[in-house]
Design a protein around this motif. Structure first.
Motif, PDB file in Angstrom:
ATOM      1  N   UNK A 154      50.248  21.394  24.966  1.00  0.00           N
ATOM      2  CA  UNK A 154      49.723  22.271  25.713  1.00  0.00           C
ATOM      3  C   UNK A 154      48.073  22.729  25.112  1.00  0.00           C
ATOM      4  N   UNK A 155      47.158  23.143  26.159  1.00  0.00           N
ATOM      5  CA  UNK A 155      46.179  23.645  25.597  1.00  0.00           C
ATOM      6  C   UNK A 155      45.881  25.254  25.746  1.00  0.00           C
ATOM      7  N   UNK A 156      46.972  25.947  25.871  1.00  0.00           N
ATOM      8  CA  UNK A 156      47.075  27.308  25.745  1.00  0.00           C
ATOM      9  C   UNK A 156      48.361  27.618  25.034  1.00  0.00           C
ATOM     10  N   UNK A 157      48.240  28.812  24.458  1.00  0.00           N
ATOM     11  CA  UNK A 157      49.462  29.286  23.479  1.00  0.00           C
ATOM     12  C   UNK A 157      50.175  30.582  24.311  1.00  0.00           C
ATOM     13  N   UNK A 158      51.410  30.692  23.528  1.00  0.00           N
ATOM     14  CA  UNK A 158      52.229  31.742  24.296  1.00  0.00           C
ATOM     15  C   UNK A 158      51.501  33.014  23.994  1.00  0.00           C
ATOM     16  N   UNK A 159      51.948  33.814  25.164  1.00  0.00           N
ATOM     17  CA  UNK A 159      51.320  35.392  25.097  1.00  0.00           C
ATOM     18  C   UNK A 159      52.702  35.907  25.777  1.00  0.00           C
ATOM     19  N   UNK A 191      63.276  33.414  24.109  1.00  0.00           N
ATOM     20  CA  UNK A 191      63.000  32.042  24.386  1.00  0.00           C
ATOM     21  C   UNK A 191      61.926  32.117  25.562  1.00  0.00           C
ATOM     22  N   UNK A 192      60.847  31.057  25.345  1.00  0.00           N
ATOM     23  CA  UNK A 192      59.754  31.050  26.540  1.00  0.00           C
ATOM     24  C   UNK A 192      59.727  29.661  26.856  1.00  0.00           C
ATOM     25  N   UNK A 193      58.780  29.289  27.838  1.00  0.00           N
ATOM     26  CA  UNK A 193      58.371  28.315  28.361  1.00  0.00           C
ATOM     27  C   UNK A 193      56.917  28.077  28.529  1.00  0.00           C
ATOM     28  N   UNK A 194      56.249  27.219  29.070  1.00  0.00           N
ATOM     29  CA  UNK A 194      55.095  26.948  29.164  1.00  0.00           C
ATOM     30  C   UNK A 194      54.456  28.014  30.208  1.00  0.00           C
ATOM     31  N   UNK A 195      55.374  28.547  31.122  1.00  0.00           N
ATOM     32  CA  UNK A 195      54.901  29.429  31.913  1.00  0.00           C
ATOM     33  C   UNK A 195      54.229  30.681  31.239  1.00  0.00           C
ATOM     34  N   UNK A 196      54.600  30.908  29.876  1.00  0.00           N
ATOM     35  CA  UNK A 196      54.215  32.117  29.124  1.00  0.00           C
ATOM     36  C   UNK A 196      52.779  31.775  28.693  1.00  0.00           C
ATOM     37  N   UNK A 197      52.330  30.379  28.753  1.00  0.00           N
ATOM     38  CA  UNK A 197      50.832  29.921  28.150  1.00  0.00           C
ATOM     39  C   UNK A 197      49.881  30.459  28.629  1.00  0.00           C
ATOM     40  N   UNK A 198      49.379  31.576  28.444  1.00  0.00           N
ATOM     41  CA  UNK A 198      48.005  32.124  29.190  1.00  0.00           C
ATOM     42  C   UNK A 198      46.988  32.367  28.188  1.00  0.00           C
ATOM     43  N   UNK A 199      47.477  32.253  26.776  1.00  0.00           N
ATOM     44  CA  UNK A 199      46.227  32.359  25.822  1.00  0.00           C
ATOM     45  C   UNK A 199      45.594  31.171  25.584  1.00  0.00           C
TER      46      UNK A 199
END
Length: 198
Positions: A106-111, A163-171
């Motif tokens: 992905x091009x965003x990291x977990x926040x 546990x998280x998914x790509x939905x948390x990737x807003x950084x």
């Protein structure tokens, strides 16, 4: 770095107060507690953040202690048992993988509010090993934070208790760096651990 850390640790033991080294921005081993997010109290998606530790076989980045350094590990174990400890050599690999990939490249990291700490590592396996060391760790997010460091090969390793998914990737980066460059995220991968670290 090693002698600065050893001196700081001995000063704390001898006097009972925190010693600081004004000539260095190094993370003191005594700051590697859960109350201080293991040396990284500002999450990586906020301005002013910096990693709290390094785990890998290379030379640690300036200002970070290596949690693979024998002297640092012995110091933590003997004098600071409540601090983040160095990973022990892993046991024989389990017959089924402990971590499951939840997103890749992905091009965003977990926040997320379940943030625990972050540091720098050389490999995804090193990040998983760090998660195995931090009580309550359930999820790792590894990525390259491209921020003007001259193309560092080190990965940012963020640890979370959920546990998280790509939905948390807003950084997605966008933070202005001290040198004026603007960072961006690449190669962001997420791995969920089957059983949280005890």
């Amino acid at each position: 770095m090693r002698f600065s850390t050893l001196f700081t640790a001995l000063a704390v033991v001898a006097t009972g107060v925190t010693a600081t080294d004004s000539s260095s921005s190094s993370t003191s081993v005594i700051g590697l507690t859960a109350a201080n997010d293991y040396g990284a109290p500002i999450p990586p998606w906020e301005t002013g953040s910096s990693p709290g530790w390094y785990y890998g076989q290379g030379t640690p980045p300036s200002g970070l202690e290596s949690l693979a350094d024998t002297l640092i590990c012995e110091l933590l174990e003997l004098l600071f048992p409540l601090c983040l400890q160095c990973p022990k050599p892993p046991p024989k690999p389990p017959s089924t993988p402990e971590y499951t990939l939840t997103f890749y490249n992905q091009t965003c990291a977990t926040q997320d509010a379940s943030y625990m700490t972050y540091g720098l590592v050389d490999t995804v396996a090193d990040c998983e090993t760090m998660c195995d060391t931090v009580p309550g760790c359930t999820f790792v997010n590894t990525y390259h934070d491209v921020n003007g460091k001259g193309g560092s090969t080190q990965l940012t390793c963020s640890l979370f208790s959920t546990c998280l998914t790509a939905a948390s990737n807003d950084n997605c980066g966008g933070q202005t760096q001290p040198n004026g460059s603007v960072d961006f995220i690449i190669n962001s991968d997420g791995y969920c651990k089957k059983t949280p670290t005890a």
